[in-house]
Motif scaffolding. Sequence first.
Motif, PDB file in Angstrom:
ATOM      1  N   ASP A  55       0.828  -1.207   0.000  1.00 26.56           N
ATOM      2  CA  ASP A  55       0.000   0.000   0.000  1.00 26.56           C
ATOM      3  C   ASP A  55       0.861   1.254   0.000  1.00 26.56           C
ATOM      4  O   ASP A  55       2.094   1.185  -0.111  1.00 26.56           O
ATOM      5  N   LYS A  56       0.220   2.402   0.189  1.00 21.57           N
ATOM      6  CA  LYS A  56       0.924   3.676   0.138  1.00 21.57           C
ATOM      7  C   LYS A  56       2.065   3.754   1.152  1.00 21.57           C
ATOM      8  O   LYS A  56       3.099   4.360   0.902  1.00 21.57           O
ATOM      9  N   ASN A  57       1.826   3.127   2.326  1.00 24.65           N
ATOM     10  CA  ASN A  57       2.851   3.164   3.370  1.00 24.65           C
ATOM     11  C   ASN A  57       3.836   2.010   3.265  1.00 24.65           C
ATOM     12  O   ASN A  57       4.569   1.731   4.209  1.00 24.65           O
ATOM     13  N   ASP A  58       3.794   1.331   2.152  1.00 29.53           N
ATOM     14  CA  ASP A  58       4.682   0.213   1.872  1.00 29.53           C
ATOM     15  C   ASP A  58       4.444  -0.989   2.786  1.00 29.53           C
ATOM     16  O   ASP A  58       5.355  -1.772   3.061  1.00 29.53           O
ATOM     17  N   ASN A  59       3.225  -1.139   3.260  1.00 30.96           N
ATOM     18  CA  ASN A  59       2.863  -2.352   3.993  1.00 30.96           C
ATOM     19  C   ASN A  59       2.238  -3.345   3.032  1.00 30.96           C
ATOM     20  O   ASN A  59       1.490  -2.952   2.136  1.00 30.96           O
ATOM     21  N   GLU A  60       2.532  -4.600   3.245  1.00 31.64           N
ATOM     22  CA  GLU A  60       1.995  -5.635   2.359  1.00 31.64           C
ATOM     23  C   GLU A  60       0.480  -5.707   2.523  1.00 31.64           C
ATOM     24  O   GLU A  60      -0.038  -5.739   3.630  1.00 31.64           O
ATOM     25  N   VAL A  61      -0.236  -5.713   1.396  1.00 32.22           N
ATOM     26  CA  VAL A  61      -1.696  -5.851   1.485  1.00 32.22           C
ATOM     27  C   VAL A  61      -2.186  -7.108   0.784  1.00 32.22           C
ATOM     28  O   VAL A  61      -3.285  -7.574   1.048  1.00 32.22           O
ATOM     29  N   VAL A  62      -1.378  -7.674  -0.102  1.00 34.33           N
ATOM     30  CA  VAL A  62      -1.867  -8.840  -0.815  1.00 34.33           C
ATOM     31  C   VAL A  62      -0.712  -9.674  -1.358  1.00 34.33           C
ATOM     32  O   VAL A  62       0.378  -9.151  -1.617  1.00 34.33           O
ATOM     33  N   ARG A  63      -0.949 -10.978  -1.486  1.00 35.82           N
ATOM     34  CA  ARG A  63       0.085 -11.922  -1.933  1.00 35.82           C
ATOM     35  C   ARG A  63      -0.638 -13.015  -2.718  1.00 35.82           C
ATOM     36  O   ARG A  63      -1.548 -13.643  -2.198  1.00 35.82           O
ATOM     37  N   LEU A  64      -0.258 -13.157  -3.986  1.00 37.22           N
ATOM     38  CA  LEU A  64      -0.939 -14.153  -4.829  1.00 37.22           C
ATOM     39  C   LEU A  64       0.051 -14.892  -5.712  1.00 37.22           C
ATOM     40  O   LEU A  64       0.963 -14.272  -6.266  1.00 37.22           O
ATOM     41  N   SER A  65      -0.163 -16.194  -5.871  1.00 35.88           N
ATOM     42  CA  SER A  65       0.739 -16.960  -6.734  1.00 35.88           C
ATOM     43  C   SER A  65       0.077 -17.199  -8.080  1.00 35.88           C
ATOM     44  O   SER A  65      -1.146 -17.097  -8.224  1.00 35.88           O
ATOM     45  N   VAL A  66       0.915 -17.504  -9.067  1.00 38.90           N
ATOM     46  CA  VAL A  66       0.399 -17.732 -10.410  1.00 38.90           C
ATOM     47  C   VAL A  66      -0.579 -18.908 -10.414  1.00 38.90           C
ATOM     48  O   VAL A  66      -1.650 -18.845 -10.998  1.00 38.90           O
ATOM     49  N   ARG A  67      -0.189 -19.969  -9.729  1.00 41.72           N
ATOM     50  CA  ARG A  67      -1.138 -21.082  -9.614  1.00 41.72           C
ATOM     51  C   ARG A  67      -2.039 -20.791  -8.437  1.00 41.72           C
ATOM     52  O   ARG A  67      -1.574 -20.630  -7.315  1.00 41.72           O
ATOM     53  N   GLU A  68      -3.325 -20.716  -8.712  1.00 35.65           N
ATOM     54  CA  GLU A  68      -4.249 -20.411  -7.621  1.00 35.65           C
ATOM     55  C   GLU A  68      -4.288 -21.587  -6.661  1.00 35.65           C
ATOM     56  O   GLU A  68      -4.245 -22.738  -7.090  1.00 35.65           O
ATOM     57  N   PRO A  69      -4.366 -21.297  -5.375  1.00 34.64           N
ATOM     58  CA  PRO A  69      -4.433 -22.403  -4.414  1.00 34.64           C
ATOM     59  C   PRO A  69      -5.694 -23.247  -4.640  1.00 34.64           C
ATOM     60  O   PRO A  69      -6.725 -22.722  -5.074  1.00 34.64           O
ATOM     61  N   PHE A  70      -5.597 -24.517  -4.376  1.00 36.09           N
ATOM     62  CA  PHE A  70      -6.689 -25.448  -4.625  1.00 36.09           C
ATOM     63  C   PHE A  70      -7.227 -25.916  -3.275  1.00 36.09           C
ATOM     64  O   PHE A  70      -6.489 -26.388  -2.426  1.00 36.09           O
ATOM     65  N   TYR A  71      -8.509 -25.737  -3.074  1.00 36.94           N
ATOM     66  CA  TYR A  71      -9.099 -26.150  -1.797  1.00 36.94           C
ATOM     67  C   TYR A  71     -10.087 -27.273  -2.048  1.00 36.94           C
ATOM     68  O   TYR A  71     -10.922 -27.175  -2.952  1.00 36.94           O
ATOM     69  N   GLU A  72     -10.027 -28.294  -1.231  1.00 34.48           N
ATOM     70  CA  GLU A  72     -11.004 -29.383  -1.368  1.00 34.48           C
ATOM     71  C   GLU A  72     -11.961 -29.289  -0.193  1.00 34.48           C
ATOM     72  O   GLU A  72     -11.542 -29.199   0.960  1.00 34.48           O
ATOM     73  N   ARG A  73     -13.247 -29.295  -0.468  1.00 38.20           N
ATOM     74  CA  ARG A  73     -14.240 -29.147   0.588  1.00 38.20           C
ATOM     75  C   ARG A  73     -14.360 -30.465   1.360  1.00 38.20           C
ATOM     76  O   ARG A  73     -14.585 -31.513   0.754  1.00 38.20           O
ATOM     77  N   PRO A  74     -14.211 -30.401   2.681  1.00 34.90           N
ATOM     78  CA  PRO A  74     -14.310 -31.650   3.447  1.00 34.90           C
ATOM     79  C   PRO A  74     -15.710 -32.265   3.341  1.00 34.90           C
ATOM     80  O   PRO A  74     -16.691 -31.545   3.125  1.00 34.90           O
ATOM     81  N   GLN A  75     -15.762 -33.590   3.546  1.00 35.16           N
ATOM     82  CA  GLN A  75     -16.991 -34.366   3.393  1.00 35.16           C
ATOM     83  C   GLN A  75     -18.187 -33.734   4.126  1.00 35.16           C
ATOM     84  O   GLN A  75     -19.258 -33.571   3.554  1.00 35.16           O
ATOM     85  N   GLN A  76     -17.956 -33.303   5.404  1.00 35.38           N
ATOM     86  CA  GLN A  76     -19.133 -32.870   6.189  1.00 35.38           C
ATOM     87  C   GLN A  76     -19.729 -31.556   5.676  1.00 35.38           C
ATOM     88  O   GLN A  76     -20.841 -31.206   6.028  1.00 35.38           O
ATOM     89  N   PHE A  77     -19.013 -30.825   4.831  1.00 35.77           N
ATOM     90  CA  PHE A  77     -19.562 -29.562   4.281  1.00 35.77           C
ATOM     91  C   PHE A  77     -20.016 -29.704   2.831  1.00 35.77           C
ATOM     92  O   PHE A  77     -20.283 -28.715   2.151  1.00 35.77           O
ATOM     93  N   GLN A  78     -20.100 -30.923   2.336  1.00 31.31           N
ATOM     94  CA  GLN A  78     -20.414 -31.140   0.926  1.00 31.31           C
ATOM     95  C   GLN A  78     -21.629 -30.338   0.455  1.00 31.31           C
ATOM     96  O   GLN A  78     -21.634 -29.765  -0.619  1.00 31.31           O
ATOM     97  N   ASN A  79     -22.703 -30.327   1.269  1.00 33.67           N
ATOM     98  CA  ASN A  79     -23.939 -29.697   0.808  1.00 33.67           C
ATOM     99  C   ASN A  79     -24.159 -28.288   1.354  1.00 33.67           C
ATOM    100  O   ASN A  79     -25.198 -27.695   1.138  1.00 33.67           O
ATOM    101  N   SER A  80     -23.200 -27.781   2.079  1.00 38.80           N
ATOM    102  CA  SER A  80     -23.430 -26.445   2.638  1.00 38.80           C
ATOM    103  C   SER A  80     -23.042 -25.371   1.616  1.00 38.80           C
ATOM    104  O   SER A  80     -22.305 -25.635   0.679  1.00 38.80           O
ATOM    105  N   ILE A  81     -23.589 -24.194   1.856  1.00 37.46           N
ATOM    106  CA  ILE A  81     -23.330 -23.118   0.889  1.00 37.46           C
ATOM    107  C   ILE A  81     -22.130 -22.292   1.350  1.00 37.46           C
ATOM    108  O   ILE A  81     -22.035 -21.922   2.491  1.00 37.46           O
TER     109      ILE A  81
END
Lengths: 323, 410
Positions: B384-410
């Motif tokens: 940001d303006k004060n040279d503090n880190e505000v964001v960090r992103l890699s070229v390959r987007e992280p991959f998240y797998e939804r655990p079994q118990q949340f399969q049907n939740s929104i």
Amino acid sequence: MRTSRRWTVLGITLLALMVAVGLTVSDMRLASSQTVTLVAKRSEAQVPADDPFDTVWSRANPVEVPLSAQTVVPPKAGGDRTITARALHDDERLYVLMEWEDDSEDSLVSSQTEFSDAAAVQFPVTPGETIPAFCMGDPNAPVNIWQWKAAWQTDIDEGFVDVEDTYPNASVDLYPFEDEDVFYPARALGNVFAQTERETPIDNLLAGSFGTLTQTSDQIVNGAGEWRDGHWRVLFAREMSVDGDYSQFAEGDSTNVAFAAWDGASDERDGMKSVSQFLTLEVSPDVAEGSGGVTVWIIVAVVLGAVALTLVLALYGRQRQRG
Amino acid sequence: MAQVYNWQLGREMDYRFEEAHPERQFAAVFNINRCIACQTCTMSCKSTWTFSRGQEFMWWNNVETKPYGGYPHHWDVKLLQLLEEANPGGQAWNSSQLGDRQPYGVYNGKTIFEAAADKGNEHALGYLPSDEEWTAPNIYEDTAMGAVGVPNESHLEATQLPEHKTWFFYLQRICNHCTYPGCIAACPRNAIYKRPEDGIVLIDQQRCRGYRKCVEQCPYKKPMYRPTTRVSEKCVACYPRVEGSDPLTGGLPMETRCVSTCIGKIRLQGLVRVEDGEWAEDRNNPLYFLTRVERVALPLYPQFGTEPNIYYIPPRWVPRPYLRQMFGPGVDEAIDRYTNPSRELLAVLQLFRASQTIIFRYAIEEGEKLEGTELFNDTAIGFDKNDNEVVRLSVREPFYERPQQFQNSI
Ligand code: HEM
Ligand code: SF4
Ligand code: SF4
Ligand code: SF4
């Protein structure tokens, strides 16, 4: 030959002299130069500020003022036009009446491409040795401008023209915070353009060269404009002496006045207008009797007489030359 | 008339005022390739700034389908035609000599200012759109280009890069907060100003007298006349966010509404530093990098001469002559570089819409080569303006797998 010419010259001089006498008698003047004077005589009859067609105006002597296109700074526009100016005062107030021909009454500004007919008068703030530039004054010699707009007249006569008046189906179901001025920023900042309840169709302005025109918070000029049968009549009325750094008037004094007119149908606004030079404005102690119909006949008689006399003299000259 | 330097044209040009530059300039890059025309940007601006009476037709942000769409209708075709009429056949570029001060070569045609100077009645060429032209803001939505010269015919055969025969694309438009604004040149009472701190162009709502000269002479048609206040209004670049004075910002410059809500992540907006009238070299400012170093982002209709500050990554599939007319001679290089991005470019492209806070500087951390590709999993970090880190992103987007118990939740 030589004698004949002498007689003709004499005749023409006589003719010019008699026309001049006629014009002076009738108080009718052609404002082609700055020496021309618009005289505001004292009216003993009441001058209604809201009726530019009141009969009292037949007592004020008309002056024809030629306007021409504004060609000094972009945006340039306008054209050759003539307005008729009259002025009166009643010790309290000064009245200036402008009249000009206009085929179309353009009195709305509700669509993107509509512009209003308008008219303005301009006076030096301080009359005196330095007459400001007629182009909206100078930084060291400001001018006071009163501008009337047909669109403001409509707001006064018929109520504020809103979106629904132009496009009945334009409005949306819900306008959040509808009554909060901050969502109408020009209104919140007191811009007179954004006023919904207008008291006068005339804006009181100051300027010290083009581009510096500034609206004042003193809306002290009254008046009215009306379009009838292809021409506008617009009446400006203001107390002769007022508080503030505006032009002041007093019986017996002279100052300058210039005129401007905008034709909405030709998209005229801002510098795009027709303007006059400064002429002299005299606030006279004389009572306005009016020129009436009689003076016109006097001019006609004088002119006809002069023409006849010239012819006679010319013929006489030719005969003498032959004989 | 003064002479000012316009780097987008690679030359000096006529302008009503002497050169005067802000300390920083509001600027943005819009990646046309990614826009889905969801109009979220359009609605976010409307629900912030233009929901009141008299603003019904106002869309300070709009997204139109090219080539047929336009708001107001055919604004750009009309401008191009006016220029063509003023200077028949002369609107050409000479791109044989490129340089830092003329990255696209030299424009030999006439700008809107130069075309008007010939007559001298106006400061710039323009026209006032009618009420009808301001209606149907998304007219010709998704209408593709047909076969040229054959009515009601389109190309039905399969199509492939580099140029599609059947094509359209979305053009996202806001005020360009130009360096040499047409609106400012047009206003005879100097009611429009460019802020010295950030180059944002605003109409003084107290001084405006509704002359609509700006509406007439902004070539991008971004000032609009409001019949309820009888003065003109325009995009304000969400200045309380950009200056960090909106309470939401916590005092840090924040991206505008239309940028920060972008669903397609096509937008990146910030401020570039200006020194001696030119963009100061600031290699790690993402906007500077994209427009001046990589040159993948180009100005919209630079030939108008206002030096607009919204830069576009041109759509890859559109016929080049059309794109060159719209974005100038830099198009071919921009598309090549975008199609085969450098490691750094690929990383910087991740920063689009990554944070609401304006990114003033980025850094890259190198990563591993991604298996089976020519790509590297580098990480882009935004500050940001004060040279503090505000964001960090890699070229390959992280991959998240939804655990079994949340399969049907929104
Ligand atoms: C050739 C001489 C003149 C020039 C070059 C000139 C120039 C301009 C310019 C550039 C503007 C727009 C900028 C602004 O609002 O400040 C303007 C507006 C205006 N001028 Fe003049 N002017 C001239 C003579 C006059 C005269 C003689 C009058 C009055 C009798 C006048 C009254 C006005 C008014 C009332 C406006 C506001 C117009 C509107 O609201 O549409 N001007 N003028
Ligand atoms: S929000 Fe983004 S993706 Fe959606 S229309 Fe706007 S620019 Fe395009
Ligand atoms: S895009 Fe138009 S309104 Fe915006 S700064 Fe440029 S000329 Fe002015
Ligand atoms: S910058 Fe702000 S005001 Fe301008 S179009 Fe985007 S949301 Fe609207």
